[in-house]
Enzyme design. Sequence first.
Site, PDB file in Angstrom:
ATOM      1  N   SER A 122      49.221  45.165 -33.062  1.00 29.42           N
ATOM      2  CA  SER A 122      49.903  44.039 -32.460  1.00 29.42           C
ATOM      3  C   SER A 122      51.056  43.500 -33.291  1.00 29.42           C
ATOM      4  O   SER A 122      51.844  42.677 -32.825  1.00 29.42           O
ATOM      5  CB  SER A 122      48.894  42.900 -32.221  1.00 29.42           C
ATOM      6  OG  SER A 122      48.341  42.459 -33.447  1.00 29.42           O
TER       7      SER A 122
ATOM      8  N   SER B  51      46.047  46.613 -36.128  1.00 31.62           N
ATOM      9  CA  SER B  51      47.281  45.884 -35.826  1.00 31.62           C
ATOM     10  C   SER B  51      48.304  45.862 -36.947  1.00 31.62           C
ATOM     11  O   SER B  51      49.467  45.541 -36.707  1.00 31.62           O
ATOM     12  CB  SER B  51      46.946  44.439 -35.419  1.00 31.62           C
ATOM     13  OG  SER B  51      46.356  44.419 -34.145  1.00 31.62           O
TER      14      SER B  51
ATOM     15  N   LYS C 171      54.294  37.643 -39.325  1.00 30.58           N
ATOM     16  CA  LYS C 171      53.855  37.727 -37.935  1.00 30.58           C
ATOM     17  C   LYS C 171      53.648  36.314 -37.410  1.00 30.58           C
ATOM     18  O   LYS C 171      53.107  35.447 -38.121  1.00 30.58           O
ATOM     19  CB  LYS C 171      52.548  38.519 -37.902  1.00 30.58           C
ATOM     20  CG  LYS C 171      51.915  38.758 -36.556  1.00 30.58           C
ATOM     21  CD  LYS C 171      50.654  39.610 -36.744  1.00 30.58           C
ATOM     22  CE  LYS C 171      49.962  39.970 -35.455  1.00 30.58           C
ATOM     23  NZ  LYS C 171      48.795  40.864 -35.689  1.00 30.58           N
TER      24      LYS C 171
END
Length: 464
Positions: A155, A179, A80
Amino acid sequence: MKPIYYRTISELAPLIKAKQLSPVELTKAVLERAYQLQPTLNCYITFLPEQALERARRAETEIISGKYRGPLHGIPYAPKDIYYTKGIRTTSGSALLENFIPDYNATVINRLEDAGCILTGKLNLNEFAVGETNINTHFGNVQNPWNTDCMSGGSSGGSGAAVSAGLSFFSVATDSAGSIRVPSGFCGVYGLKPSYGLVSLYGIPVLTKSLVGAGPMARSIEDMAIVLQSIAGYDPKDNTSEKVPPENYYFYLGKSIKGIKIGLPNYFFKDLDPGVESHVMYAIRDLERLGAVIKEVSMPELSMSLVADVVTEGPEAAAYHHENLTTQKKTLYQDYTRITLEAGELTTGMEYEKAQKARRVIRHAFYRTFRDVDVVAAPTVPITAPHFTADPIDQNLEVWMRCTPYTCPADVTGLPSLSIPVGLSNGLPVGIQIIGRPFAEGQMLQIGHAYQKISPFKNLVPID
């Protein structure tokens, strides 16, 4: 036979070790897959093909010369884009940091480099990890590989979609309200929000340091164990890091789950989509057939979880961004992020303290429940991946309101939670989460592995 980009680390590592598979050829296959699907899925923010191939050649040379580092040596991956990577931009999904280049690595990135991993790029996310949709008006939305009209979840949506579609063999992400687990549930991969303090947060600009956990996303339980083994452990650079004895997570895989007690809190089994409810209940019955003891439990305190998470996360994130919010820079934020942060600035000290008290009450409720059961099981989220709509603010809020009550109990308590894919409803993945005692990741992986072995969905991948 599955295409090579859909194989697992545990399948590929023995071939690399035996010099039957070249890290260079493996990296080329993943890069070609990324070239093919990036225009559709939009998983990557930064793509590093030349660097990846150079590192793959270096890994191959080391392995040929007998310097094999372990099962991650020569395995391509992408984190990420919130993990600092030295000399490589780290945007956090925001225009404010579009050209920010750190001068050091996050501890997790260093540990993966030491294991011999091949970094192929950085993956898309909600801006500053705020949201559950991976709607990103600056870098573009991430599409769900199972249905590109649907969102990937957030996310860490770039991570969920990339792992699911074969653009990365695994990813590392963060989770402060779901997330990791929301995109794992939406995209049909495994995702672990570990115990608070198990994995270092050093070099990750997290906004809510009292809630967040950093963990892996992968396509099998074996792969989860391999990655967690590499990234877990005490880090003196991180003041949230706990000095817990290192575990051999692979040791738990293959062990029987007969006699393990699994609690089902009624809090989690309300207002579920019918397809989610049926697949989760099928999975629970499968665990019971494997010898687990299923027990309904009452945890009314969980109803405070969402408020506790919001009233903690809001002001902590707002404090991190306060300077930008008081200058012209605030116009660079996406509307949803800015509104969320400005709302956090309105939280009073008394409200924040009440939220911390609620977190203690919820944590005690879990500890009380763990006197009677070993783990708790629940739907990862109550819905499958929604279709995109025209209004990103409304949709961010809607998805957050539906999903966060199911994921945030593990965040506000610091407990580990493992999301496991258990089926498809109308062609979209469904997940179940296992929430365990602090630092009981091994037992949770044991349960996940037992289910994976008998799951009819273990080899399902998105249709190309």
